[in-house]
Design an enzyme around this catalytic site. Structure first.
Site, short mmCIF file in Angstrom:
data_model
loop_
_atom_site.label_atom_id
_atom_site.label_comp_id
_atom_site.label_asym_id
_atom_site.label_seq_id
_atom_site.Cartn_x
_atom_site.Cartn_y
_atom_site.Cartn_z
N CYS A 138 4.70 -7.70 -0.18
CA CYS A 138 3.67 -6.54 0.10
C CYS A 138 2.50 -7.48 0.84
O CYS A 138 2.28 -8.61 0.65
CB CYS A 138 2.95 -6.50 -1.56
SG CYS A 138 1.28 -5.72 -1.36
N LYS A 167 7.39 0.59 -11.48
CA LYS A 167 6.43 -0.02 -12.34
C LYS A 167 6.39 0.00 -13.90
O LYS A 167 6.49 0.94 -14.64
CB LYS A 167 4.90 0.44 -11.86
CG LYS A 167 4.76 0.53 -10.18
CD LYS A 167 3.27 1.23 -10.05
CE LYS A 167 3.17 1.29 -8.63
NZ LYS A 167 3.91 2.28 -8.13
N SER A 190 -6.71 -6.03 -2.68
CA SER A 190 -6.74 -7.68 -1.88
C SER A 190 -8.13 -8.10 -1.39
O SER A 190 -8.20 -9.22 -1.70
CB SER A 190 -5.70 -7.24 -0.67
OG SER A 190 -6.57 -6.39 0.16
#
Length: 244
Positions: free
Chosen positions: A28, A55, A81
């Protein structure tokens, strides 16, 4: 702790008091940002990788958005992030990455907003039919030119942060690291970045590759291309290249 990705039906590894944990995915680009900051600042942590296509319920309970990265320490949880990276920089202030100058900090935020064009352009071109590739590449090169010009305007270097990397360098790097995979995926030399046209970005890339954090958190273009090919086909293999 295993690096294999936890999927639906798995059990969340028990946390330990006072131990910082990163919920991540090895390929990712957004989790990559946070991993770079963790390594650059030498912050002790453990990693739990997650299957983002299937998930686990316990991961969705931590972050209902269902994306990586997620940081957890005791009862504190931080997601996304930029938020995780900036929180780390605030909580672990040694080797500070965020600019102290308000104007520079504001412009780094502008650069970050523009990053979306480059990242989206990359993935669009990676899955593009051959007939549309050149048009996609032309758009990408416009975006690279924007960053080349900003590096030149700063008159420093080789990093966006000058002689040392700043936070934006670590926000920029994951997409830049993946970009050479495009020439592999499309079997097109035209996708390569021309060092004559982009000398500042070329110098930035060489300087970033020398950083211990980049070496610790990175993968080569061939590995990125293998994962991206599976991702674009709807069959991402989150455990690629793991021997365990």
């Amino acid at each position: 702790m295993s690096l294999k990705a936890h999927a639906q039906g798995s059990t969340c590894p028990p946390t330990k008091p006072g131990v910082l944990r990163l919920y991540s995915m090895r390929f990712c680009p957004f989790a990559h940002r946070t991993r770079l900051v963790l390594h650059h600042k030498n912050i002790p942590h453990e990693v739990v990788n997650v299957n983002l296509k299937d998930k686990p319920d316990w991961f969705l309970a931590l972050n209902p958005l269902g994306n990586a990265p997620v940081l957890q320490i005791d009862d504190k949880i931080v997601v996304e992030s930029t938020a995780t990276s900036e929180w780390l920089d605030d909580v672990y202030p040694e080797n500070r990455l965020q600019p102290s100058d308000p104007y520079r900090r504001a412009w780094d935020r502008v650069l970050l907003e523009y990053m979306g064009k480059l990242t989206n352009g990359f993935y669009s071109a990676a899955g593009s039919p051959a007939a549309e590739l050149q048009g996609k590449l032309d758009e990408i090169m416009k975006h690279f030119q924007f960053f080349e010009d900003k590096l030149r305007e700063r008159g420093e270097g080789p990093f966006f942060g000058g002689s040392k990397p700043c936070m934006f360098d670590f926000f920029f790097w994951p997409t830049f690291e993946r970009y050479p995979a495009l020439a592999i995926l499309q079997d097109s030399p035209a996708a390569r970045l021309d060092p004559q046209r982009f000398p500042k970005l070329t110098a930035l890339g060489k300087a970033m590759e020398r950083l211990p954090a980049v070496k610790a958190a990175g993968l080569d273009a061939e590995k990125h291309s293998v994962f991206i090919k599976g991702y674009l086909a709807g069959k991402p293999d989150y455990d690629l290249f793991l021997e365990e």
